[in-house]
Design a protein around this motif. Sequence first.
Motif, PDB file in Angstrom:
ATOM      1  N   THR A 140       0.809  -1.225   0.000  1.00 32.78           N
ATOM      2  CA  THR A 140       0.000   0.000   0.000  1.00 32.78           C
ATOM      3  C   THR A 140       0.840   1.273   0.000  1.00 32.78           C
ATOM      4  OG1 THR A 140      -0.178  -0.155   2.391  1.00 32.78           O
ATOM      5  CG2 THR A 140      -1.981  -1.100   1.109  1.00 32.78           C
ATOM      6  N   GLY A 141       2.146   1.118  -0.146  1.00 34.80           N
ATOM      7  CA  GLY A 141       3.000   2.317  -0.232  1.00 34.80           C
ATOM      8  C   GLY A 141       2.769   3.107  -1.505  1.00 34.80           C
ATOM      9  N   THR A 142       2.306   2.466  -2.556  1.00 29.11           N
ATOM     10  CA  THR A 142       1.989   3.173  -3.801  1.00 29.11           C
ATOM     11  C   THR A 142       0.615   3.822  -3.647  1.00 29.11           C
ATOM     12  OG1 THR A 142       3.289   1.614  -5.099  1.00 29.11           O
ATOM     13  CG2 THR A 142       1.617   2.879  -6.288  1.00 29.11           C
ATOM     14  N   HIS A 143       0.577   5.148  -3.792  1.00 25.01           N
ATOM     15  CA  HIS A 143      -0.660   5.874  -3.488  1.00 25.01           C
ATOM     16  C   HIS A 143      -1.360   6.362  -4.754  1.00 25.01           C
ATOM     17  CE1 HIS A 143       1.409   6.951   0.567  1.00 25.01           C
ATOM     18  NE2 HIS A 143       0.820   5.778   0.622  1.00 25.01           N
ATOM     19  N   LEU A 144      -2.669   6.520  -4.651  1.00 27.66           N
ATOM     20  CA  LEU A 144      -3.444   7.068  -5.770  1.00 27.66           C
ATOM     21  C   LEU A 144      -3.866   8.491  -5.440  1.00 27.66           C
ATOM     22  CD1 LEU A 144      -5.455   3.859  -6.484  1.00 27.66           C
ATOM     23  CD2 LEU A 144      -3.997   5.042  -8.132  1.00 27.66           C
ATOM     24  N   GLY A 145      -3.482   9.421  -6.301  1.00 26.66           N
ATOM     25  CA  GLY A 145      -3.836  10.818  -6.053  1.00 26.66           C
ATOM     26  C   GLY A 145      -4.885  11.353  -6.999  1.00 26.66           C
ATOM     27  N   CYS A 146      -4.903  10.860  -8.236  1.00 33.03           N
ATOM     28  CA  CYS A 146      -5.891  11.405  -9.185  1.00 33.03           C
ATOM     29  C   CYS A 146      -6.527  10.336 -10.059  1.00 33.03           C
ATOM     30  CB  CYS A 146      -5.275  12.504 -10.043  1.00 33.03           C
ATOM     31  SG  CYS A 146      -4.077  11.943 -11.263  1.00 33.03           S
ATOM     32  N   GLU A 147      -5.850   9.215 -10.234  1.00 30.69           N
ATOM     33  CA  GLU A 147      -6.361   8.138 -11.085  1.00 30.69           C
ATOM     34  C   GLU A 147      -6.597   8.572 -12.525  1.00 30.69           C
ATOM     35  OE1 GLU A 147      -8.919   5.049  -8.914  1.00 30.69           O
ATOM     36  OE2 GLU A 147      -9.266   6.885  -7.795  1.00 30.69           O
ATOM     37  N   HIS A 148      -5.982   9.708 -12.921  1.00 34.59           N
ATOM     38  CA  HIS A 148      -6.029  10.027 -14.341  1.00 34.59           C
ATOM     39  C   HIS A 148      -4.680  10.498 -14.871  1.00 34.59           C
ATOM     40  CE1 HIS A 148      -8.054  13.557 -12.306  1.00 34.59           C
ATOM     41  NE2 HIS A 148      -7.069  14.188 -12.901  1.00 34.59           N
ATOM     42  N   GLY A 149      -3.630  10.069 -14.188  1.00 32.87           N
ATOM     43  CA  GLY A 149      -2.308  10.222 -14.787  1.00 32.87           C
ATOM     44  C   GLY A 149      -1.670  11.584 -14.719  1.00 32.87           C
ATOM     45  N   VAL A 150      -2.169  12.469 -13.852  1.00 31.80           N
ATOM     46  CA  VAL A 150      -1.573  13.803 -13.780  1.00 31.80           C
ATOM     47  C   VAL A 150      -0.656  13.963 -12.574  1.00 31.80           C
ATOM     48  CG1 VAL A 150      -2.047  16.285 -13.660  1.00 31.80           C
ATOM     49  CG2 VAL A 150      -3.536  14.800 -15.013  1.00 31.80           C
ATOM     50  N   CYS A 151      -1.032  13.439 -11.412  1.00 30.73           N
ATOM     51  CA  CYS A 151      -0.344  13.823 -10.179  1.00 30.73           C
ATOM     52  C   CYS A 151       0.923  13.020  -9.916  1.00 30.73           C
ATOM     53  CB  CYS A 151      -1.282  13.749  -8.989  1.00 30.73           C
ATOM     54  SG  CYS A 151      -1.524  12.092  -8.322  1.00 30.73           S
ATOM     55  N   GLY A 152       1.021  11.805 -10.425  1.00 29.83           N
ATOM     56  CA  GLY A 152       2.251  11.036 -10.258  1.00 29.83           C
ATOM     57  C   GLY A 152       2.435  10.371  -8.902  1.00 29.83           C
ATOM     58  N   ALA A 153       1.432  10.446  -8.016  1.00 25.93           N
ATOM     59  CA  ALA A 153       1.589   9.815  -6.698  1.00 25.93           C
ATOM     60  C   ALA A 153       1.791   8.308  -6.823  1.00 25.93           C
ATOM     61  CB  ALA A 153       0.367  10.113  -5.821  1.00 25.93           C
ATOM     62  N   CYS A 154       1.246   7.715  -7.889  1.00 28.17           N
ATOM     63  CA  CYS A 154       1.290   6.257  -8.041  1.00 28.17           C
ATOM     64  C   CYS A 154       2.494   5.796  -8.869  1.00 28.17           C
ATOM     65  CB  CYS A 154       0.003   5.764  -8.684  1.00 28.17           C
ATOM     66  SG  CYS A 154      -0.206   6.375 -10.373  1.00 28.17           S
ATOM     67  N   THR A 155       3.473   6.687  -9.048  1.00 28.57           N
ATOM     68  CA  THR A 155       4.635   6.339  -9.880  1.00 28.57           C
ATOM     69  C   THR A 155       5.366   5.107  -9.328  1.00 28.57           C
ATOM     70  OG1 THR A 155       4.928   8.660 -10.470  1.00 28.57           O
ATOM     71  CG2 THR A 155       6.832   7.195 -10.811  1.00 28.57           C
ATOM     72  N   VAL A 156       5.556   4.122 -10.201  1.00 25.81           N
ATOM     73  CA  VAL A 156       6.388   2.946  -9.876  1.00 25.81           C
ATOM     74  C   VAL A 156       7.382   2.790 -11.033  1.00 25.81           C
ATOM     75  CG1 VAL A 156       4.534   1.801  -8.584  1.00 25.81           C
ATOM     76  CG2 VAL A 156       4.843   1.288 -11.029  1.00 25.81           C
ATOM     77  N   LEU A 157       8.371   1.955 -10.843  1.00 24.95           N
ATOM     78  CA  LEU A 157       9.315   1.715 -11.932  1.00 24.95           C
ATOM     79  C   LEU A 157       8.969   0.387 -12.600  1.00 24.95           C
ATOM     80  CD1 LEU A 157      12.717   2.883 -10.377  1.00 24.95           C
ATOM     81  CD2 LEU A 157      10.891   4.216 -11.448  1.00 24.95           C
ATOM     82  N   MET A 158       8.839   0.436 -13.930  1.00 28.23           N
ATOM     83  CA  MET A 158       8.575  -0.769 -14.702  1.00 28.23           C
ATOM     84  C   MET A 158       9.762  -0.922 -15.656  1.00 28.23           C
ATOM     85  SD  MET A 158       4.987  -1.961 -16.376  1.00 28.23           S
ATOM     86  CE  MET A 158       4.810  -0.961 -17.819  1.00 28.23           C
ATOM     87  N   ASP A 159      10.524  -1.989 -15.491  1.00 31.43           N
ATOM     88  CA  ASP A 159      11.794  -2.146 -16.218  1.00 31.43           C
ATOM     89  C   ASP A 159      12.610  -0.850 -16.121  1.00 31.43           C
ATOM     90  OD1 ASP A 159      11.079  -4.707 -16.839  1.00 31.43           O
ATOM     91  OD2 ASP A 159      10.349  -4.202 -18.852  1.00 31.43           O
ATOM     92  N   ASP A 160      12.700  -0.331 -14.912  1.00 28.93           N
ATOM     93  CA  ASP A 160      13.506   0.838 -14.558  1.00 28.93           C
ATOM     94  C   ASP A 160      12.963   2.176 -15.073  1.00 28.93           C
ATOM     95  OD1 ASP A 160      15.254  -0.901 -13.275  1.00 28.93           O
ATOM     96  OD2 ASP A 160      16.495  -1.157 -15.076  1.00 28.93           O
TER      97      ASP A 160
END
Lengths: 781, 166
Positions: B37-57
């Motif tokens: 649950t460390g990955t957070h949702l801030g807008c769910e439409h791709g603007v705020c970046g709170a849910c940023t994770v790394l996918m293949d770096d």
Amino acid sequence: MDGLIPVEERPALAAGPGDFVGRSVTRIEDAPLVRGEGLFAADVNFTRQLHMRVVRAEFAHARILSVSTEAARAMPGVVAVWTAEDVADIPLIPFRATKVRGLEPYCQPVLARDRMRYVGEPVAVVFADDAYRAEDAAEMVVVEAEELAVLLDATAAPGEFAPGLHTEPTIVRKEYGEVEAAFRSAHAVVELELSVGRHSGVPLETRGAIARYDAARDVLELHGTAKKQHWNRDEIARLLGRPPQGVHLFEGHVGGGFGVRGELYPEDLLVCAAALRLRRPVKWIEDRREHLVATNHSREQHHRIRAAVDADGRLLGIDDVFFHDQGAYVRTHGARVVDLAAGMLPGPYRLPAFRVAGHFRLTNKTPSATYRAPGRFETTFVRERVMDAIAARLGLDRIEVRRRNLVTAAEMPHARPLDTLGVDVVLDSGDYGGLLDKALSRFGWDALQGELAARRASGECVGAGLAFFVEKSGLGPSDGVRVAVDATGAVELVSGAASVGQGVETVLAQICAEALGVDYARVRVVRGRTDRIEFGNGAHASRVTVMSGSATWKAALAVREMALDCAARLLQLPSSGLTIRDGVVMREDGLAGPTVTLAEIARGMGPNSRAMHGHTPGLTAERWFWSDHMAYPYGIHLALVRIDRGTGRVVAERYLVANDVGRAINPMLVEGQIVGGLAQGLGGALYEEFRYDPSGQPLSTTFADYLIPTIAEMPVVDVLIAEDAPSPLNPLGVKGAGEGGTNGAGAAIAAAVDDALRRPGAITALPVVPATVHRLLGGLA
Amino acid sequence: MSGLHDIVLTVNGERHAVRVEARRTLADVIREDCGLTGTHLGCEHGVCGACTVLMDDQPVRACLVFAVQAQGRALRTVEGLAQGSRLSPLQQAFVDNHALQCGYCTPGFLMLGTAILEQDPAIGDEALVDALSSNICRCTGYANIAKAIRAAAAAMRAETAAAEVA
């Protein structure tokens, strides 16, 4: 053994940095947050939980003809669908009383009854076993409605709210001095029409509420709460017909508050009612689109202000009529923002006569309430626009006009014949002129004028502006703290305050550590929990450091005295010669001698200790702090802006906030509050606005439309934290630091844009959007 | 059920076998199915970046990726940054520089910052501002976030230099 010395005689915090106070120590909050181990609302889960989805009004004003729920009810995973009929027994959501009367009929029901009054108003709710399924089912609820005329302009004539009730529930009036005489005798009168746009706190974590009824203990629990747990607990209990002891609120991590989070909203009551009736935990997490139409808006005001001045530019009187766009319902703040706007408008200036009428008006928009520096962001803009206008009219320097009107240090404390939030406005302390000098010097104001001239000569459109502000903080009446040392020497501090992410735990731990003589990292701070402390007034109005901080100071000193008294008996030394360092009681003079730890003392004060016979056991004390008056921080915003002539875009290049906070417990955190507050202030000054189309449809429903500043929009920010005027109203000398960074931003940016355009008074509305500036630039040609 | 897909996600080196609907977002699966649950949702439409994770770096917004799209990719989240009790240099720099207040945007900024430091540890000021402007913080005013990333870069350089000397 508790209460050895009457609280009034306990000493104030000594000047200068202490072992912990006045130092920029790192935060005790941070470790779980940087590891992804926080507990925000959406992270709370219970087995068998249901998910709630709200069906919201799609018309700004309409009569509800029918709400059909059969299709939704038949969807997979759906357990229940409720409309207004199902919650008819829940009263309207109340507000915290002030002396303003007559607002009750305008409060919001948990689900719309008969009429929907703004786009986003809850009309029905769906409960399902999965959040996606709840959302699917919500789309199957059919609302039939007959559209009604919308009212979107608070300056227009009021309409009908309901039979016998029009859309202006009250007018907040304040007046003192001879206003008419002031205008009759004036050398000049400036008259301005000014408006502030609708924007709000918009924390990055949306709201969330998770309710659970624990039948085994007969306790209703609400998780994901913030700000005002005790008041909310009492009201939830009352509205749902339970005793307050049978309802408890819990606070985990809070992803930003800014005034809007932690108020009692329809969704909070709906999850609680559902948990009781459906006998399953119920979780609701707001999505961003919902947030932008459902959570409190703020700010929107329109002022018609006149100021009378003498030939030297000294204020003789101000007469202001303003219209506050409250949106569709009265929410938990009642008319507080209007009251604050009216009471705080005079700011730092000597004002012999003042009359204000704040029209509190309902429209078909999302209801509004407080947002960081409520009523002050707005009126600082209005007042400082007036000061600039006076300077322009009389051909005086902008700084000089302010200097002539500032309340002087010798006039402190300065009582105004005014009240706000039910307390008299008495500016407690301050050296306004002194801070103005420091700020201008730090910003390099004089040298900047030459630089601006040179840049203009080379074709740039640049300008500088300033705004003086007075904040308020430390709203009473009371807050309590209990400090206890356990058998290992660890300290627990239980506070009735809450955290909204601003660093409450660290600051209270620093104060406690300073008073008690322990490492601040050994202090565990418990907040936002009604099951741990009976009363609390919460975290808002920049009150926590003042109120809970002072209570912490008193409680920790009481524990210290208990420990020293006990140690004196154990060590056979007078307690006056002892001190506590790092949790060890030792001789104060530093000479070798016997010592005893707080852990040993705490063990010796246990309930089974012979020494405690006849006494309440424990190395613990609870203390309260009361305040009849607020503490008034103050400061100056200075802005340098550049305007792109092609697009009308305003770029804030450089900025200074000078802010006297009385005493900075943690300068790093104070600076963080000010810079972060400024980012929000700049948002309201330049970017953020909830816009509506003529039918009342909201146009700012995504972050692509509601523009929050990113790092690219931020200027280089300097912060001058001053401690020239500690508050005489509390033992720490502190004044709140939460709102000064926001307060003056609209005013300073407007002044800087005027200066860049070389058109005094050009900016009359916030936010200053490119289209406006572009039009003004066209007017120059 | 035909609407469900059995996939395996690799998050912080750990494999998670999950059964998901095609429409289920990566963010929801990481949070609810993997329990991170460390990955957070801030807008769910791709603007705020709170849910940023790394996918293949590469930094991605987990609210804009469907879980089924992440199969076979190496995912990293905030929970994977610390080595046991030892914070990563960037996490430590966030604490030391007061780069967080409420902490809600922090995991997203930490993952974005981690990618920046991995890809261009000597990134220039302008490029750093440009890169960081993809995420929103509502509390700090950003100055301390940029400062923390600079401080972490310096700490990592010092660490590398010390390792080379040794």
